[in-house]
Write a protein that holds these residues in place. Structure first.
Motif, short mmCIF file in Angstrom:
data_model
loop_
_atom_site.label_atom_id
_atom_site.label_comp_id
_atom_site.label_asym_id
_atom_site.label_seq_id
_atom_site.Cartn_x
_atom_site.Cartn_y
_atom_site.Cartn_z
N THR A 115 2.57 7.50 -3.86
CA THR A 115 3.81 7.47 -3.09
C THR A 115 3.55 7.16 -1.60
N GLN A 116 2.30 6.86 -1.27
CA GLN A 116 1.97 6.41 0.10
C GLN A 116 2.53 5.01 0.32
N PRO A 117 2.76 4.62 1.56
CA PRO A 117 3.09 3.22 1.81
C PRO A 117 1.97 2.34 1.24
N GLU A 118 2.34 1.19 0.69
CA GLU A 118 1.39 0.37 -0.07
C GLU A 118 0.09 0.09 0.69
N ALA A 119 0.21 -0.15 1.98
CA ALA A 119 -0.98 -0.52 2.77
C ALA A 119 -2.01 0.61 2.80
N ARG A 120 -1.55 1.84 2.60
CA ARG A 120 -2.49 2.99 2.69
C ARG A 120 -2.94 3.48 1.32
N ARG A 121 -2.39 2.90 0.26
CA ARG A 121 -2.75 3.33 -1.09
C ARG A 121 -4.15 2.88 -1.46
N ASN A 122 -4.91 3.73 -2.13
CA ASN A 122 -6.26 3.36 -2.52
C ASN A 122 -6.36 3.33 -4.06
N PRO A 123 -6.44 2.13 -4.64
CA PRO A 123 -6.44 2.02 -6.11
C PRO A 123 -7.63 2.74 -6.75
N ASP A 124 -8.77 2.82 -6.03
CA ASP A 124 -9.93 3.55 -6.57
C ASP A 124 -9.62 5.04 -6.73
N HIS A 125 -8.91 5.58 -5.75
CA HIS A 125 -8.54 7.00 -5.85
C HIS A 125 -7.60 7.20 -7.03
#
Ligand SMILES: N[C@@H](CCC(=O)N[C@@H](CS)C(=O)NCC(=O)O)C(=O)O
Length: 200
Positions: A115-125
């Motif tokens: 639910t973070q803004p897309e730019a801050r999302r980490n797909p690895d996490h």
């Protein structure tokens, strides 16, 4: 007793289920802990659930609160001291609680990430959290569950309820038929129905 809670929190739900089962009246205060720095005055870790007792002191972490409510209400959700037994007794109940809590920890952390803004999302996490959720559910499929339930079964029920609430597309039932059959019955306990999360 005042329980700081949120209808979406699976950890707070564990406490509400125990209170419902034991007929304990809690003054439930719903908050959004993540955005509430002031809440650190009650729980320095800024997490719900937190239980404020009548003398003003606060308990936090759902295993602690659940065990307190169980003792206060004369419940049997925490089996007494036993030697190690794989399928029953205190260590089975606490082990199941730890597994359910671990699934909830990963699922809640993953929800924060996605639910973070897309730019801050980490797909690895996201991938790492979901791997933990899936491995946890697979482990549950291999386990047995007690009736009447212990804190272990209650925690697992709240964890699966949270997956249905936040990850409806996960389809965990498809490959975990035994677990799905157990949960279909368990989720109908009046205390589970009374504490179900709102519709997403
Ligand atoms: N180990 C804690 C976990 C509680 C927890 O993670 N609560 C979440 C809500 S479901 C929370 O308050 N998060 C706020 C934050 O991390 O800032 C417990 O069992 O009570």
């Amino acid at each position: 007793m005042k329980l700081y809670s949120n209808p979406a929190s699976p950890f707070a739900r564990k406490c509400r289920v125990i209170a419902h089962e034991l007929g304990l009246k809690l003054d439930v205060v719903d908050i959004a802990a993540r955005d509430d720095e002031g809440f650190r005055a009650i729980n320095p870790l800024k997490k719900i659930p937190a239980l404020v007792l009548d003398d003003g002191s606060a308990l936090f972490d759902s295993p602690v609160i659940c065990e307190y409510l169980n003792e206060f209400g004369g419940g049997k959700f925490f089996p007494g001291k036993t030697v190690w037994q794989q399928n029953s007794g205190r260590w089975k109940a606490l082990g199941l609680q730890a597994l359910g809590d671990g699934i909830m920890d990963a699922a809640v952390a993953c929800r924060y990430e996605i639910t973070q803004p897309e730019a801050r999302r980490n797909p690895d996490h996201v991938a790492r959290y979901m791997a933990t959720v899936k491995a946890g559910v697979a482990a549950l499929e291999r386990m047995s569950f007690a009736e009447p339930p212990t804190i272990g079964e209650i925690t697992v029920g709240c964890a699966l309820g949270y997956l249905d609430f936040r990850y409806a597309d996960l389809g965990w039932r498809d490959s975990h038929l035994k677990l799905a059959a157990w949960y279909a019955k368990f989720s109908q306990h009046p205390s589970m129905l009374a504490t179900a999360p709102p519709s997403p």
